[in-house]
Enzyme design. Structure first.
Site, PDB file in Angstrom:
ATOM      1  N   MET A   1      -2.361  16.718 112.857  1.00 22.47           N
ATOM      2  CA  MET A   1      -1.966  17.869 112.090  1.00 22.47           C
ATOM      3  C   MET A   1      -1.004  17.450 111.005  1.00 22.47           C
ATOM      4  O   MET A   1       0.167  17.286 111.281  1.00 22.47           O
ATOM      5  CB  MET A   1      -1.268  18.893 112.981  1.00 22.47           C
ATOM      6  CG  MET A   1      -0.658  20.020 112.168  1.00 22.47           C
ATOM      7  SD  MET A   1       0.403  21.059 113.130  1.00 22.47           S
ATOM      8  CE  MET A   1       1.947  20.775 112.328  1.00 22.47           C
ATOM      9  N   PRO A   2      -1.468  17.261 109.837  1.00 28.49           N
ATOM     10  CA  PRO A   2      -0.490  17.073 108.766  1.00 28.49           C
ATOM     11  C   PRO A   2       0.259  18.379 108.502  1.00 28.49           C
ATOM     12  O   PRO A   2      -0.316  19.455 108.528  1.00 28.49           O
ATOM     13  CB  PRO A   2      -1.346  16.676 107.565  1.00 28.49           C
ATOM     14  CG  PRO A   2      -2.602  16.155 108.150  1.00 28.49           C
ATOM     15  CD  PRO A   2      -2.819  16.957 109.394  1.00 28.49           C
TER      16      PRO A   2
END
Length: 126
Positions: A1-2
């Site tokens: 998850m950026p």
């Protein structure tokens, strides 16, 4: 998850900001193997006195249209993937909303997978 944080000077239109968010997300899905719907993007707008940068650091000519993009992400990408992400982001943002590539500054903050909780107090990647 950026987790993406975008900082820019205050005063841009909603369409301009949306184009930046969409371009970064597209670059992440194309070159960073980010899955669909993994989209967490925050935009921070600053008055002139709150947005300080060197206009010529490393002989790159920057303007007040500078966009600073900071991406917190897992430490699983190769150097080639990172370079592809930088290039694709600059390319997409130059097309829409028309930023100069010189005005796209990107910084990655890499972390271990155990450092993420997507909700419910659970480290889903562990």
């Amino acid at each position: 998850m950026p987790l993406v944080r975008i900082s820019l000077r205050r005063g841009k239109s909603a369409q301009h900001i949306a184009a930046i968010r969409n371009g970064i997300y597209r670059a992440m899905t194309e070159s960073f193997n980010v899955p669909q719907n993994d989209r967490f993007i925050l935009v921070h707008q600053h008055d002139a006195e709150e947005f300080d940068y060197d206009p010529n650091y490393l002989d790159i000519s920057r303007t007040d249209n500078l966009v600073i993009i900071q991406v917190a992400c897992n430490n699983t990408r190769t150097v080639a993937q990172k370079q592809a992400f930088y290039q694709r982001t600059a390319e997409l943002l130059s097309k829409d909303p028309g930023l100069r590539p010189e005005d796209v500054l990107i910084n990655l903050l890499e972390t271990g997978k155990e450092n993420w909780s997507f909700g419910n107090g659970v480290a889903q990647y562990v």
